[in-house]
Design a protein around this motif. Structure first.
Motif, PDB file in Angstrom:
ATOM      1  N   HIS A 112       0.860  -1.188   0.000  1.00  0.00           N
ATOM      2  CA  HIS A 112       0.000   0.000   0.000  1.00  0.00           C
ATOM      3  C   HIS A 112       0.895   1.237   0.000  1.00  0.00           C
ATOM      4  O   HIS A 112       1.839   1.322   0.802  1.00  0.00           O
ATOM      5  N   HIS A 113       0.589   2.172  -0.900  1.00  0.00           N
ATOM      6  CA  HIS A 113       1.348   3.420  -0.989  1.00  0.00           C
ATOM      7  C   HIS A 113       0.368   4.581  -0.970  1.00  0.00           C
ATOM      8  O   HIS A 113      -0.655   4.544  -1.659  1.00  0.00           O
ATOM      9  N   SER A 114       0.695   5.604  -0.210  1.00  0.00           N
ATOM     10  CA  SER A 114      -0.179   6.765  -0.110  1.00  0.00           C
ATOM     11  C   SER A 114      -0.054   7.690  -1.304  1.00  0.00           C
ATOM     12  O   SER A 114       1.017   7.807  -1.909  1.00  0.00           O
ATOM     13  N   LEU A 115      -1.142   8.376  -1.602  1.00  0.00           N
ATOM     14  CA  LEU A 115      -1.145   9.518  -2.517  1.00  0.00           C
ATOM     15  C   LEU A 115      -1.731  10.704  -1.756  1.00  0.00           C
ATOM     16  O   LEU A 115      -2.427  10.523  -0.756  1.00  0.00           O
ATOM     17  N   GLY A 116      -1.452  11.896  -2.263  1.00  0.00           N
ATOM     18  CA  GLY A 116      -1.950  13.089  -1.579  1.00  0.00           C
ATOM     19  C   GLY A 116      -0.995  13.519  -0.479  1.00  0.00           C
ATOM     20  O   GLY A 116       0.136  13.044  -0.391  1.00  0.00           O
ATOM     21  N   LYS A 117      -1.473  14.448   0.320  1.00  0.00           N
ATOM     22  CA  LYS A 117      -0.598  15.082   1.315  1.00  0.00           C
ATOM     23  C   LYS A 117      -0.520  14.241   2.590  1.00  0.00           C
ATOM     24  O   LYS A 117      -1.548  13.971   3.222  1.00  0.00           O
ATOM     25  N   ILE A 118       0.711  13.833   2.952  1.00  0.00           N
ATOM     26  CA  ILE A 118       0.948  13.002   4.128  1.00  0.00           C
ATOM     27  C   ILE A 118       1.832  13.797   5.087  1.00  0.00           C
ATOM     28  O   ILE A 118       2.947  14.198   4.728  1.00  0.00           O
ATOM     29  N   ALA A 119       1.356  14.018   6.285  1.00  0.00           N
ATOM     30  CA  ALA A 119       2.088  14.846   7.245  1.00  0.00           C
ATOM     31  C   ALA A 119       3.301  14.105   7.807  1.00  0.00           C
ATOM     32  O   ALA A 119       3.317  12.865   7.858  1.00  0.00           O
ATOM     33  N   ALA A 120       4.299  14.852   8.230  1.00  0.00           N
ATOM     34  CA  ALA A 120       5.472  14.265   8.890  1.00  0.00           C
ATOM     35  C   ALA A 120       4.990  13.401  10.051  1.00  0.00           C
ATOM     36  O   ALA A 120       4.096  13.799  10.807  1.00  0.00           O
ATOM     37  N   GLY A 121       5.577  12.209  10.151  1.00  0.00           N
ATOM     38  CA  GLY A 121       5.186  11.285  11.211  1.00  0.00           C
ATOM     39  C   GLY A 121       4.137  10.277  10.797  1.00  0.00           C
ATOM     40  O   GLY A 121       3.918   9.282  11.490  1.00  0.00           O
ATOM     41  N   GLU A 122       3.489  10.514   9.647  1.00  0.00           N
ATOM     42  CA  GLU A 122       2.466   9.570   9.180  1.00  0.00           C
ATOM     43  C   GLU A 122       3.093   8.527   8.251  1.00  0.00           C
ATOM     44  O   GLU A 122       4.143   8.746   7.649  1.00  0.00           O
ATOM     45  N   ILE A 123       2.400   7.394   8.133  1.00  0.00           N
ATOM     46  CA  ILE A 123       2.892   6.277   7.323  1.00  0.00           C
ATOM     47  C   ILE A 123       2.408   6.440   5.883  1.00  0.00           C
ATOM     48  O   ILE A 123       1.226   6.672   5.622  1.00  0.00           O
ATOM     49  N   CYS A 124       3.380   6.305   4.937  1.00  0.00           N
ATOM     50  CA  CYS A 124       3.070   6.487   3.525  1.00  0.00           C
ATOM     51  C   CYS A 124       3.318   5.225   2.690  1.00  0.00           C
ATOM     52  O   CYS A 124       2.934   5.172   1.514  1.00  0.00           O
ATOM     53  N   LEU A 125       3.991   4.234   3.275  1.00  0.00           N
ATOM     54  CA  LEU A 125       4.263   2.987   2.538  1.00  0.00           C
ATOM     55  C   LEU A 125       4.178   1.811   3.496  1.00  0.00           C
ATOM     56  O   LEU A 125       4.748   1.857   4.598  1.00  0.00           O
ATOM     57  N   PHE A 126       3.465   0.785   3.085  1.00  0.00           N
ATOM     58  CA  PHE A 126       3.262  -0.422   3.898  1.00  0.00           C
ATOM     59  C   PHE A 126       3.502  -1.619   2.993  1.00  0.00           C
ATOM     60  O   PHE A 126       2.774  -1.821   2.012  1.00  0.00           O
ATOM     61  N   VAL A 127       4.562  -2.366   3.264  1.00  0.00           N
ATOM     62  CA  VAL A 127       4.882  -3.581   2.513  1.00  0.00           C
ATOM     63  C   VAL A 127       4.889  -4.740   3.499  1.00  0.00           C
ATOM     64  O   VAL A 127       5.537  -4.663   4.558  1.00  0.00           O
ATOM     65  N   PHE A 128       4.180  -5.801   3.177  1.00  0.00           N
ATOM     66  CA  PHE A 128       3.897  -6.878   4.115  1.00  0.00           C
ATOM     67  C   PHE A 128       4.055  -8.202   3.371  1.00  0.00           C
ATOM     68  O   PHE A 128       3.286  -8.499   2.452  1.00  0.00           O
ATOM     69  N   THR A 129       5.064  -8.982   3.727  1.00  0.00           N
ATOM     70  CA  THR A 129       5.295 -10.282   3.090  1.00  0.00           C
ATOM     71  C   THR A 129       5.240 -11.382   4.139  1.00  0.00           C
ATOM     72  O   THR A 129       5.650 -11.186   5.286  1.00  0.00           O
TER      73      THR A 129
END
Lengths: 148, 77
Positions: free
Chosen positions: A89-106
């Motif tokens: 999962h990858h974020s689009l749009g405005k992501i504030a400092a401290g927030e999660i923008c990429l989630f890779v899960f294997t």
């Protein structure tokens, strides 16, 4: 065993919440052939450049191309490692400092494959997916993010 | 044949967010030459070219129905 995977959307608008990540982990409790999970979380860092602090990163992507490329990466990773599953999962749009923008899960039967597949997937995402980040400073100015 | 060009990332600072239509662009070299004339700031900008979502290297023939995208260095994650 070769598995056919369809093109999946990896993009979500806004940050990836801790509860979404927790739910994603919870959903694996029926997959009892899994012995190890590996998770990478990318977080927006408040870099200070020339006295200006990054307040947020605004992500954009060439979405159709990114999803096709991610599909190819997924197929290659599944061909190389005996994974049970992979989620990106990858974020689009405005992501504030401290927030999660990429989630890779294997996930795999044993830890080594899950860890190596996760690392390789993260590296390939950063190098190969057409995604851009505009680092927006607290004073409203901006610069374009560069990956190391 | 007119070709539609889209750009991303830092190149939107030069070309904007809307697709740019370029007339008489039979191949990517001609297209870039014409874009450089119209947008001088593009000359020194780093990017790769994708035609129909595939990265191309070298001069590539365009038919007019192609989607050409200029992609500056990727910065995901």
């Amino acid at each position: 065993m070769a598995t056919e995977h369809k093109i999946r959307n990896i993009f979500t608008t806004g940050p990836i919440s801790a509860s979404f990540i927790a739910d994603s982990i919870q959903k694996h409790d029926t997959k009892t052939n899994i012995g190890g999970h590996s998770i990478f979380l990318g977080q927006v860092r408040a870099d200070v450049i020339d006295g200006n602090k990054v307040a947020a990163i605004e992500y954009t992507a060439y979405e159709e191309m990114a999803l096709e490329k991610m599909h190819q990466i997924r197929e290659a990773i599944f061909a190389k490692y005996p994974l049970v599953c992979m989620h990106v999962h990858h974020s689009l749009g405005k992501i504030a400092a401290g927030e999660i923008c990429l989630f890779v899960f294997t996930s795999s039967a044993h830890r080594r494959e899950a860890i190596d597949a996760c690392t390789e997937t993260v590296e390939r995402i950063k190098a190969e997916l057409p995604i851009w980040g505009k680092e927006i400073f607290e004073n409203e100015s901006y610069q374009w993010k560069e990956n190391r | 044949m007119p070709v539609q060009v889209i750009v991303f990332g830092q190149l939107t600072d030069i070309l904007g967010h809307q697709p740019v239509t370029m007339e008489d662009a039979p191949d990517t070299n001609t297209l870039i030459r014409r874009l450089n004339q119209r947008y001088p700031a593009l000359v020194n900008a780093p990017y790769i070219i994708a035609v129909d979502k595939k990265i191309v290297t070298g001069n590539t023939t365009l038919t007019g129905g192609n989607a050409v995208a200029l992609l500056p260095p990727f910065a995901g994650g």
